[in-house]
Motif scaffolding. Structure first.
Motif, PDB file in Angstrom:
ATOM      1  N   UNK A   1       0.829  -1.213   0.000  1.00 16.45           N
ATOM      2  CA  UNK A   1       0.000   0.000   0.000  1.00 16.45           C
ATOM      3  C   UNK A   1       0.858   1.256   0.000  1.00 16.45           C
ATOM      4  N   UNK A   2       2.012   1.205   0.662  1.00 15.65           N
ATOM      5  CA  UNK A   2       2.925   2.355   0.642  1.00 15.65           C
ATOM      6  C   UNK A   2       3.437   2.599  -0.782  1.00 15.65           C
ATOM      7  N   UNK A   3       3.801   1.524  -1.471  1.00 15.22           N
ATOM      8  CA  UNK A   3       4.275   1.659  -2.851  1.00 15.22           C
ATOM      9  C   UNK A   3       3.158   2.177  -3.757  1.00 15.22           C
ATOM     10  N   UNK A   4       1.945   1.689  -3.561  1.00 13.72           N
ATOM     11  CA  UNK A   4       0.811   2.126  -4.371  1.00 13.72           C
ATOM     12  C   UNK A   4       0.509   3.601  -4.129  1.00 13.72           C
ATOM     13  N   UNK A   5       0.587   4.028  -2.865  1.00 12.36           N
ATOM     14  CA  UNK A   5       0.385   5.434  -2.532  1.00 12.36           C
ATOM     15  C   UNK A   5       1.400   6.306  -3.270  1.00 12.36           C
ATOM     16  N   UNK A   6       2.642   5.849  -3.317  1.00 14.39           N
ATOM     17  CA  UNK A   6       3.655   6.609  -4.047  1.00 14.39           C
ATOM     18  C   UNK A   6       3.350   6.701  -5.528  1.00 14.39           C
ATOM     19  N   UNK A   7       2.840   5.600  -6.099  1.00 15.98           N
ATOM     20  CA  UNK A   7       2.492   5.601  -7.526  1.00 15.98           C
ATOM     21  C   UNK A   7       1.352   6.558  -7.814  1.00 15.98           C
ATOM     22  N   UNK A   8       0.363   6.598  -6.935  1.00 16.84           N
ATOM     23  CA  UNK A   8      -0.770   7.510  -7.133  1.00 16.84           C
ATOM     24  C   UNK A   8      -0.307   8.962  -7.110  1.00 16.84           C
ATOM     25  N   UNK A   9       0.585   9.286  -6.228  1.00 18.59           N
ATOM     26  CA  UNK A   9       1.084  10.656  -6.166  1.00 18.59           C
ATOM     27  C   UNK A   9       1.973  10.997  -7.359  1.00 18.59           C
ATOM     28  N   UNK A  10       2.589   9.976  -7.928  1.00 22.41           N
ATOM     29  CA  UNK A  10       3.477  10.221  -9.067  1.00 22.41           C
ATOM     30  C   UNK A  10       2.698  10.415 -10.365  1.00 22.41           C
ATOM     31  N   UNK A  11       1.708   9.536 -10.646  1.00 21.24           N
ATOM     32  CA  UNK A  11       1.036   9.618 -11.947  1.00 21.24           C
ATOM     33  C   UNK A  11      -0.293  10.370 -11.891  1.00 21.24           C
ATOM     34  N   UNK A  12      -0.860  10.575 -10.684  1.00 21.10           N
ATOM     35  CA  UNK A  12      -2.107  11.324 -10.514  1.00 21.10           C
ATOM     36  C   UNK A  12      -3.192  10.795 -11.470  1.00 21.10           C
ATOM     37  N   UNK A  13      -3.623   9.536 -11.280  1.00 17.84           N
ATOM     38  CA  UNK A  13      -4.576   8.921 -12.215  1.00 17.84           C
ATOM     39  C   UNK A  13      -5.930   9.618 -12.188  1.00 17.84           C
ATOM     40  N   UNK A  14      -6.605   9.584 -13.326  1.00 10.80           N
ATOM     41  CA  UNK A  14      -7.942  10.176 -13.430  1.00 10.80           C
ATOM     42  C   UNK A  14      -9.008   9.229 -12.898  1.00 10.80           C
ATOM     43  N   UNK A  15      -8.675   7.929 -12.836  1.00  6.68           N
ATOM     44  CA  UNK A  15      -9.627   6.925 -12.354  1.00  6.68           C
ATOM     45  C   UNK A  15      -8.933   5.992 -11.378  1.00  6.68           C
ATOM     46  N   UNK A  16      -9.611   5.713 -10.258  1.00  2.00           N
ATOM     47  CA  UNK A  16      -9.185   4.684  -9.316  1.00  2.00           C
ATOM     48  C   UNK A  16     -10.305   3.655  -9.247  1.00  2.00           C
ATOM     49  N   UNK A  17      -9.991   2.436  -9.634  1.00  2.00           N
ATOM     50  CA  UNK A  17     -11.000   1.384  -9.734  1.00  2.00           C
ATOM     51  C   UNK A  17     -10.557   0.203  -8.895  1.00  2.00           C
ATOM     52  N   UNK A  18     -11.501  -0.447  -8.196  1.00  2.00           N
ATOM     53  CA  UNK A  18     -11.075  -1.588  -7.406  1.00  2.00           C
ATOM     54  C   UNK A  18     -12.193  -2.292  -6.675  1.00  2.00           C
ATOM     55  N   UNK A  19     -11.822  -3.404  -6.040  1.00  2.00           N
ATOM     56  CA  UNK A  19     -12.746  -4.157  -5.214  1.00  2.00           C
ATOM     57  C   UNK A  19     -13.121  -3.322  -3.996  1.00  2.00           C
TER      58      UNK A  19
END
Length: 443
Positions: A187-205
């Motif tokens: 989750x820490x790595x994913x948080x870093x990725x979100x801050x880096x690419x700033x996705x327009x969509x977050x999709x998930x379970x």
């Protein structure tokens, strides 16, 4: 037009031409008149049955014995007389469903343990560019196919497949958090990725998204607000939706999909019911006797894939419950509406180290569905795990079960005891087996 938009348009006209054409077809379909869309839908349904009777041994035998004529299926009463499939029937006769087209690159294997605890292996028709269904739905939320996105779900591809996916979608960026095993580190790595690419969509379970927002709050972290958050795999309760919106800062949309069919329905910008993708799926609601319900009445969801010519799935009872709506949507799209499906819910398995398991264990018997009829996972308050199994009839069923459970023990590094309890049946709650039971309270 941005650079990403230009590259996507070029790919949609060349290397992804099939997906681009199907996407344009889908966008046109949603603006058809209700009568024209109904004609398209009925024609696809009739052709699906005709092709299945011609090419699939199961339907040729079963429907032939009933004297079914595909030409009669424009009559709703005739369609409602077609047998309803259940998971046990498909599992028993799996070898009879495929058509001669089920070869090579035409096939994409679909495995599900899902929240039923009854693993099943089917096939998707890989010739259908199903991603175009998601592109149409995303556009309702202001998200374009070329936009960067992030997903929390099952991501069990190896390094080579991951690199291939990255290259295929360049310059669009996609990042994943594997929901099969959620840890503080992942989750820490994913948080870093979100801050880096700033996705327009977050999709998930749903459950995995909630786990991630809990992590953000515990750590005092935040992420750039996307345009939209999309949920699947379990019912989206109002409280869960509000929590996701408050932490992620974006509207939350519900979508309905499953391993057997892929995308089936999704919310538009109105967020007042889900649009049924009636140009690719037929969704019915029936009572306990299999009779069609009236709009507004709760019943069992029965799905037909109108585009699968390799493994026809006609009138398959998913185990979910739902309600059809009669009124059109205020958005103006002619795709019919349904209420949010009342599907199965599953608990999370929480290890003392903080690792969370859900979708890893839901598919644990996916490679050997014949070995298991039903199974249920129960985590006691001391974190130990009991897997209750109704074994299949195969000579090697117990060997395969023991091997699969040993693989689970090894993957969790024997952090907690995992035992097998062979049983003849499983208890039902409200007509359904509860797949994962956890007595561990989330901290």
């Amino acid at each position: 037009m941005t650079f990403k938009t230009k590259v996507f348009a070029a790919k949609a006209a060349t290397i992804k031409a099939d997906a681009g054409a199907f996407h344009r077809h889908l966008l046109a379909n949603e603006r058809l008149s209700p009568a024209a869309l109904g004609d398209l839908h009925d024609g696809l349904a009739q052709e699906t049955v005709r092709a299945a009777m011609q090419d699939s041994p199961y339907y040729r035998r079963t429907y032939g014995a009933l004297g079914i004529d595909a030409r009669d299926l424009t009559d709703p009463g005739t369609w409602a007389s077609l047998p309803i499939l259940d998971r046990a029937t498909v599992k028993t006769h799996t070898s009879e469903f495929p058509t001669p087209d089920a070869v090579g690159w035409n096939v994409r294997e679909a495995r599900t343990g899902g929240s039923t605890g009854e693993p099943l292996r089917t096939m998707h028709d890989a010739r259908v560019p199903s991603l175009a269904l998601s592109w149409r739905m995303y556009s309702w939320w202001g998200v374009q196919p070329c936009d960067d996105l992030a997903r929390i779900g099952r991501w069990n591809f190896g390094r080579r497949a991951t690199v291939k996916n990255t290259v295929s979608w360049w310059p669009t960026r996609q990042v994943y958090l594997d929901a099969s095993e959620i840890t503080t580190e992942s989750m820490t790595a994913f948080h870093g990725s979100l801050n880096r690419i700033r996705p327009r969509l977050l999709e998930g379970y749903v459950g995995a998204l909630l786990e991630f927002v809990d992590f953000l709050e515990r750590k005092g972290l935040s992420v750039p607000a996307p345009l939209a958050v999309a949920t699947t795999a379990a019912p989206l309760t109002s409280s869960a939706g509000l929590r996701l919106e408050s932490v992620l800062g974006a509207p939350v949309y519900d979508e309905y999909r499953g391993s057997e069919f892929g995308w089936m329905a999704g919310e538009c910008e109105q967020r007042d019911g889900l649009h049924i993708f009636s140009d690719v799926r037929r969704i019915e609601v029936v009572d306990e006797n299999g009779h069609p319900t009236t709009p507004g009445e709760l019943g069992d969801l029965v799905i037909t894939d109108l585009r699968n010519r390799v493994f026809p799935m006609i009138r398959y009872r998913t185990g979910d419950r739902g309600i059809l709506r009669a009124e059109p949507c205020a958005c103006g799209r002619s795709l019919p509406l349904m209420e949010q499906p009342q599907g199965r819910t599953i608990d999370m398995i929480r290890l003392p180290s903080g690792t969370v398991l859900a979708h890893r264990v839901t598919g644990m018997f996916g490679a050997h569905p014949e070995a298991v009829r039903l199974f249920q996972i129960h985590q006691q308050a001391d974190h130990s795990i009991t897997i209750r199994v109704v074994p299949g009839d195969g000579a090697h069923a117990r060997t395969l079960i023991e091997s699969t459970v040993q693989d689970l023990r090894d993957r969790i590094h024997h952090e907690v005891p995992v035992r097998i309890d062979y049983v003849d049946s499983l208890p039902y709650t409200g007509g359904k087996t509860k797949y994962i039971i956890s007595d561990v309270t989330a901290s």
